[in-house]
Design a protein around this motif. Structure first.
Motif, PDB file in Angstrom:
ATOM      1  N   ARG A 142      22.728  35.496  46.971  1.00 11.92           N
ATOM      2  CA  ARG A 142      21.765  34.394  47.006  1.00 11.92           C
ATOM      3  C   ARG A 142      20.375  34.884  47.378  1.00 11.92           C
ATOM      4  NH1 ARG A 142      26.063  31.667  49.615  1.00 11.92           N
ATOM      5  NH2 ARG A 142      25.002  31.958  51.609  1.00 11.92           N
ATOM      6  N   THR A 145      18.873  36.805  44.301  1.00  7.87           N
ATOM      7  CA  THR A 145      18.555  36.031  43.105  1.00  7.87           C
ATOM      8  C   THR A 145      17.691  34.803  43.385  1.00  7.87           C
ATOM      9  OG1 THR A 145      20.552  34.669  43.313  1.00  7.87           O
ATOM     10  CG2 THR A 145      20.731  36.718  42.031  1.00  7.87           C
ATOM     11  N   ARG A 147      18.935  31.993  43.998  1.00  5.01           N
ATOM     12  CA  ARG A 147      19.652  30.878  43.385  1.00  5.01           C
ATOM     13  C   ARG A 147      20.667  30.277  44.356  1.00  5.01           C
ATOM     14  NH1 ARG A 147      21.271  33.871  37.675  1.00  5.01           N
ATOM     15  NH2 ARG A 147      19.133  34.250  36.905  1.00  5.01           N
ATOM     16  N   MET A 203      28.455  28.497  32.102  1.00  4.91           N
ATOM     17  CA  MET A 203      27.324  29.414  32.050  1.00  4.91           C
ATOM     18  C   MET A 203      26.159  28.823  31.252  1.00  4.91           C
ATOM     19  SD  MET A 203      27.768  32.155  33.804  1.00  4.91           S
ATOM     20  CE  MET A 203      28.994  33.253  34.508  1.00  4.91           C
ATOM     21  N   GLY A 207      23.900  28.682  34.126  1.00  3.20           N
ATOM     22  CA  GLY A 207      23.715  30.122  34.291  1.00  3.20           C
ATOM     23  C   GLY A 207      22.487  30.509  35.088  1.00  3.20           C
ATOM     24  N   ILE A 210      23.111  30.082  39.043  1.00  4.20           N
ATOM     25  CA  ILE A 210      24.230  30.740  39.727  1.00  4.20           C
ATOM     26  C   ILE A 210      23.793  32.085  40.304  1.00  4.20           C
ATOM     27  CG2 ILE A 210      26.549  31.682  39.443  1.00  4.20           C
ATOM     28  CD1 ILE A 210      26.921  29.712  37.106  1.00  4.20           C
ATOM     29  N   ALA A 211      24.000  32.245  41.603  1.00  6.61           N
ATOM     30  CA  ALA A 211      23.679  33.508  42.271  1.00  6.61           C
ATOM     31  C   ALA A 211      24.779  34.533  42.078  1.00  6.61           C
ATOM     32  CB  ALA A 211      23.455  33.266  43.761  1.00  6.61           C
ATOM     33  N   ALA A 212      26.036  34.095  42.213  1.00 11.55           N
ATOM     34  CA  ALA A 212      27.158  35.039  42.180  1.00 11.55           C
ATOM     35  C   ALA A 212      28.375  34.403  41.554  1.00 11.55           C
ATOM     36  CB  ALA A 212      27.504  35.515  43.592  1.00 11.55           C
ATOM     37  N   THR A 239      27.934  37.275  33.212  1.00  6.60           N
ATOM     38  CA  THR A 239      27.130  37.449  34.421  1.00  6.60           C
ATOM     39  C   THR A 239      25.956  38.377  34.156  1.00  6.60           C
ATOM     40  OG1 THR A 239      28.681  39.164  35.171  1.00  6.60           O
ATOM     41  CG2 THR A 239      28.986  36.933  36.053  1.00  6.60           C
ATOM     42  N   HIS A 242      23.203  36.480  32.277  1.00  8.94           N
ATOM     43  CA  HIS A 242      22.465  35.469  33.026  1.00  8.94           C
ATOM     44  C   HIS A 242      21.889  35.993  34.351  1.00  8.94           C
ATOM     45  CE1 HIS A 242      23.479  32.029  30.437  1.00  8.94           C
ATOM     46  NE2 HIS A 242      24.667  32.597  30.286  1.00  8.94           N
ATOM     47  N   ILE A 244      23.493  37.201  36.929  1.00 13.56           N
ATOM     48  CA  ILE A 244      24.345  36.747  38.034  1.00 13.56           C
ATOM     49  C   ILE A 244      25.034  37.950  38.666  1.00 13.56           C
ATOM     50  CG2 ILE A 244      26.392  35.369  38.579  1.00 13.56           C
ATOM     51  CD1 ILE A 244      25.611  33.620  36.124  1.00 13.56           C
TER      52      ILE A 244
END
Length: 461
Positions: A142, A145, A147, A203, A207, A210-212, A239, A242, A244
Motif C-alpha cells: 500500500r 503503490t 492504493r 482487474m 485494477g 489494488i495495491a496487492a 498484476t 496493472h 499490483i
C-alpha cells in the motif's frame, strides 16, 4: 471441529475412555483459556489430546499413548520433532543468551541462506510470525503503490490480522467477522480460486485501485483446494499489467514444495514473499522477502532519498538468536540433503495406500494432494467419485473445504487418535522427512480401523 458431538457415540466414548489425562488437562485449560485452547484449530469435543513429548514423526500424550503425527507443529517441522542437529544448536545458543536487543551475526547468516534458496529474496525483513509477515507485506504494498484495495482468493488463509479475518472459513461474501471494521473489509476484493474470468473482471473494474494480490500459491490449506498453475500464471500477468504487488504467502509452502518454495516449482517470481514455519526450524519466526525497491521503504535513508516517509516496523523478537540458529540448521539440512524429496515420496506412498484401503473397503472417499500434503476428502456432499480417479481440480472450494463442526470429520479424527494417529483437523496434514515405512504401515492400519468405526456408527453408507 464439532462443538456438539453426540455423547452416545462409541467412537467418542472410546476416545474419552482412553484419554482421561487429556480430559483433566482440558478441564483445567477451560478455566484459563477461551474454549480451553490457545489456537482455534485445536478445539474439539469432548477434548483435545494433551501432548507430553515428541520425537521424529511421533508424539506421546499425557496418558502415555503414542501417535504418528501429521500436525507437524502446524507445518513447521519438516525434519520432524526434536531433530538432533537442530536441538543441539538451540541448546548451544541458549547458553549464549536468548535475546541481545542488538544486531548479531546469526541474523546475517540466516538471511544469506534465505537469499541463497528463495528466488525473489533481494532483501529481507524478519518478523515474529507468518501473520506479522503478511501484515507487513500488505502495508509495504500500500505504501509503495498509494492504493487502498487488496485482492484475495476465497478460502485462502493469511493469518488472523484484520484484512484476513473473513472469507477463509466463512463470510465468503466479504462481510466482516466480529471486531473487523466494515470500511476495512470493503477494501478487500475476493475472487474464487481458478476463476480466470472472475479475476479478469475484477482487474478490469478495480485494477488501478489494488495495491496487492495475495495467495497461497499451491492452493488454500496447502492444496486442499488446489490452484491450477495456469491461474497463478494469469494472476502474475494481470498484476504486472496493472502495477499490483504480487505476494506469495509461502508460510506453509516455503522450503517444503521445493528448496526455493512454490515460486521455484511454478517458475513464477512474485514481488514479495511471506515466510514462517519451516523458516525458523519450529521456533517462532517469520519474514517478508522480495524486491529491493519495495523493502527499502523500511530503510530510513533510502526512504528519505526517495522523498517518502519510511514505514515504521518494530518487533521485540524479530530475528531472535535462538530462532535464527534453529532456522539456520534447518535450512542448511534442506539445502544439502534430500529431506524435501523424501517427504514428497512418503506423502505420495501414503496417499496411494490410503486410497487402496478405501477401494478395498468400498468407501467413496478420496485421499489426494501434491508435494508433501495429504488431504482426506470425506465426500460430505455424496458426489459420485472413486478414490483412484478423484480430481480435486474438478471441484470448487465450497465442495472441498469441509464446513466447521461436521460430525463425520470430528469422529474420523477422534477415531484416528484412538488408533494412534493424529491428523490435522481439515482433515489431512503435512508429512515430514522423518516419516518412514513404520509410520506408513501404522497410519494405514489406523485409517482402516477408523473408517470401520465410522461405518459401524452409520456415518458411511
Amino acid at each position: 471441529m464439532d462443538t456438539n458431538a453426540p455423547t452416545n457415540s462409541p467412537i467418542i466414548a472410546a476416545f474419552a475412555a482412553r484419554t482421561p489425562g487429556s480430559a483433566a488437562a482440558y478441564a483445567e485449560a477451560r478455566t484459563h483459556f477461551p474454549g480451553g485452547v490457545t489456537h482455534d484449530t485445536r478445539f474439539v469435543r469432548p477434548h483435545p489430546i494433551a501432548v507430553a513429548r515428541a520425537a521424529g514423526p511421533r508424539k506421546w500424550d499425557v496418558d502415555g499413548h503414542e501417535y504418528v503425527d501429521y500436525a507437524g507443529g502446524h507445518g513447521a517441522l519438516i525434519l520432524g520433532h526434536a531433530h538432533p542437529q537442530v536441538m543441539a544448536a538451540v541448546a548451544e545458543q541458549l547458553a549464549n543468551g536468548t535475546h541481545y536487543g542488538a544486531n548479531h551475526l546469526l541474523e546475517n547468516r540466516w538471511a544469506a541462506l534465505i537469499k541463497e534458496l528463495m528466488p525473489n529474496a533481494e532483501m529481507i525483513r524478519f518478523t515474529n510470525s507468518g501473520t506479522e509477515a503478511t501484515l507487513m507485506a500488505l502495508r509495504v504494498a500500500r505504501a509503495a503503490t498509494g492504493r487502498p484495495k487488496l485482492l484475495r482468493l476465497r478460502g485462502h488463509f493469511h493469518g488472523w490480522h484484520d484484512h484476513m479475518a473473513f472469507g477463509v472459513t466463512n463470510h465468503f461474501d466479504g462481510t466482516p467477522t466480529p471486531g473487523i471494521l466494515e470500511n476495512l473489509a470493503g477494501n478487500v476484493l475476493l475472487v474464487d480460486p481458478n476463476d480466470e474470468a472472475g479475476l479478469a473482471a475484477v482487474m478490469a473494474a478495480h485494477g488501478s485501485e489494488i495495491a496487492a494480490a495475495i495467495l497461497e500459491p499451491t492452493g488454500s490449506t496447502f492444496g486442499q483446494v488446489p490452484l491450477r498453475d495456469s491461474f497463478v500464471h494469469a494472476l502474475r500477468a494481470e498484476t504486472a499489467k496493472h502495477g499490483i504487488v504480487l505476494v506469495f504467502d509461502e508460510v506453509v509452502t516455503g522450503f517444503r514444495v521445493a528448496k526455493g518454495g512454490a515460486q521455484e516449482a511454478l517458475g513464477i517470481t512474485p514481488d514479495l514473499t511471506t515466510l514462517a514455519k519451516i523458516l525458523a526450524g519450529g521456533l517462532p519466526g517469520g519474514a517478508v522477502v522480495g524486491r529491493r525497491d519495495l523493502l527499502e521503504l523500511l530503510d530510513p535513508e533510502r526512504a528519505a532519498a526517495r522523498g517518502v516517509e519510511k514505514i515504521p516496523h518494530q518487533g521485540t523478537y524479530n530475528a531472535n538468536p535462538v530462532s535464527a540458529v534453529a532456522g539456520i540448521v534447518t535450512l542448511e539440512i534442506l539445502r544439502d540433503a534430500d529431506a524435501i524429496a523424501r517427504s514428497h515420496a512418503y506423502a505420495a506412498d501414503l496417499r496411494a495406500a490410503m486410497n487402496q484401503a478405501l477401494v478395498e473397503m468400498g468407501v467413496p472417499w478420496a485421499v489426494y494432494g501434491t508435494y508433501g500434503g495429504v488431504h482426506i476428502f470425506t465426500n460430505w456432499k455424496r458426489l459420485p467419485i472413486s478414490p483412484t480417479g478423484f480430481d480435486p481440480l474438478g471441484l470448487g472450494y465450497a465442495d472441498l473445504k469441509v464446513p466447521r463442526g461436521m460430525q463425520t470429520v470430528t469422529k474420523l479424527l477422534l477415531a484416528l487418535r484412538t488408533h494412534g494417529v493424529d491428523f490435522s483437523p481439515w482433515p489431512g496434514g503435512p508429512v515430514s522427512a522423518a516419516h518412514g515405512p513404520a509410520e506408513l504401515s501404522d497410519t494405514v492400519a489406523a485409517f482402516r480401523a477408523a473408517v470401520s468405526d465410522l461405518r459401524a456408527e452409520g456415518e458411511i453408507g
